[in-house]
Design a protein around this motif. Structure first.
Motif, PDB file in Angstrom:
ATOM      1  N   PRO A  96       0.807  -1.223   0.000  1.00 23.05           N
ATOM      2  CA  PRO A  96       0.000   0.000   0.000  1.00 23.05           C
ATOM      3  C   PRO A  96       0.841   1.275   0.000  1.00 23.05           C
ATOM      4  O   PRO A  96       0.412   2.296  -0.525  1.00 23.05           O
ATOM      5  CB  PRO A  96      -0.835  -0.101   1.278  1.00 23.05           C
ATOM      6  CG  PRO A  96      -0.659  -1.482   1.799  1.00 23.05           C
ATOM      7  CD  PRO A  96       0.559  -2.056   1.167  1.00 23.05           C
ATOM      8  N   SER A  99       1.386   1.883  -3.444  1.00 21.08           N
ATOM      9  CA  SER A  99       0.159   1.734  -4.217  1.00 21.08           C
ATOM     10  C   SER A  99       0.345   0.696  -5.328  1.00 21.08           C
ATOM     11  O   SER A  99      -0.076   0.869  -6.456  1.00 21.08           O
ATOM     12  CB  SER A  99      -0.305   3.068  -4.803  1.00 21.08           C
ATOM     13  OG  SER A  99      -1.628   2.925  -5.303  1.00 21.08           O
ATOM     14  N   LEU A 134      -5.368   0.499  -5.043  1.00 20.68           N
ATOM     15  CA  LEU A 134      -4.019   0.495  -5.610  1.00 20.68           C
ATOM     16  C   LEU A 134      -4.057   1.037  -7.033  1.00 20.68           C
ATOM     17  O   LEU A 134      -5.066   0.922  -7.731  1.00 20.68           O
ATOM     18  CB  LEU A 134      -3.433  -0.919  -5.587  1.00 20.68           C
ATOM     19  CG  LEU A 134      -3.379  -1.545  -4.185  1.00 20.68           C
ATOM     20  CD1 LEU A 134      -2.905  -2.984  -4.260  1.00 20.68           C
ATOM     21  CD2 LEU A 134      -2.494  -0.736  -3.260  1.00 20.68           C
ATOM     22  N   SER A 135      -2.961   1.634  -7.480  1.00 21.77           N
ATOM     23  CA  SER A 135      -2.965   2.259  -8.797  1.00 21.77           C
ATOM     24  C   SER A 135      -2.089   1.549  -9.828  1.00 21.77           C
ATOM     25  O   SER A 135      -2.116   1.900 -10.999  1.00 21.77           O
ATOM     26  CB  SER A 135      -2.523   3.721  -8.682  1.00 21.77           C
ATOM     27  OG  SER A 135      -1.247   3.811  -8.084  1.00 21.77           O
TER      28      SER A 135
END
Length: 172
Positions: A96, A99, A134-135
Motif C-alpha cells: 500500500p 500503491s 491500488l494504482s
C-alpha cells in the motif's frame, strides 16, 4: 450436414483458497509450470539448469507454492469448477505504501487451459487490487518459450511488458 452442438465450458467460480485446497493447488501448479522448466532446461543446458533447479525443481516449486499460499500477507483465491474442484489459482500481494499490487503466482491446470480460466483469474486480480485503492499492478514472467502463454494472457488483459534479461554462467 447438420451442425454439431457446441459444448460450453461453465464459468469458473472464484473463491478464497482453503487449507483443503492446498494439495490440489500445488499439484496443478507443478503440471502447469512443467513446460516452463522444460524450456529453462533447453535454454540453459543441463549444467546450469542443474545448478539452479536440481535435485528436483518440483520439490522447490511445491514448497514455494505452499509457503506463498499460506503467507499471512497474501490474499489467495482459486478458480473452482461447478463441483468445487480447483483448476487454477492466483496469489495477490500488495504494497500500500507504493500503491502497488502484485500477482505473485498464477497457474491453471493443463486440462483446463485455453478455456478462459486464466483470464478470469487475472480480471479478478485486477478488480480486487483496484478495489483496494491500488494504482499499479506488477506481474513477472519469463521471456522463454515456456512462458509464452503467460505473456499472451498478461498482454490480453492490458499489461505492458518490460524486457529484462538474466544471464547465468557455470563457473565450477
Amino acid at each position: 450436414m447438420p451442425e454439431q452442438p457446441r459444448t460450453t465450458v461453465p464459468s469458473p467460480q472464484i473463491r478464497p483458497l482453503t487449507p483443503a485446497d492446498l494439495d490440489a493447488v500445488v499439484d496443478l501448479s507443478l503440471l502447469a509450470w512443467e513446460p516452463v522448466f522444460v524450456s529453462f532446461a533447453n535454454l540453459l543446458g543441463s549444467s546450469i539448469f542443474d545448478l539452479l533447479y536440481r535435485p528436483q525443481w518440483q520439490v522447490a516449486q511445491a514448497a514455494a507454492v505452499r509457503r506463498t499460499c499460506l503467507a499471512d500477507d497474501s490474499e489467495s483465491f482459486i478458480v473452482a469448477t461447478a463441483d468445487d474442484v480447483p483448476v487454477g489459482f492466483v496469489v495477490l500481494q500488495q504494497d500500500p505504501d507504493e500503491s502497488l499490487g502484485m500477482v505473485e503466482m498464477i497457474a491453471v491446470h493443463p486440462e483446463h487451459q485455453r478455456r478462459g480460466h486464466g483470464r478470469t483469474l487475472m480480471e479478478f486480480a485486477i478488480g480486487r487490487l483496484r478495489d483496494q485503492g491500488l494504482s499499479l499492478i506488477h506481474v513477472g514472467t519469463g521471456g522463454d518459450p515456456g512462458h509464452a502463454p503467460a505473456r499472451a494472457l498478461y498482454e490480453a488483459v492490458g499489461f505492458t511488458g518490460l524486457p529484462l534479461v538474466n544471464y547465468y554462467r557455470a563457473i565450477a
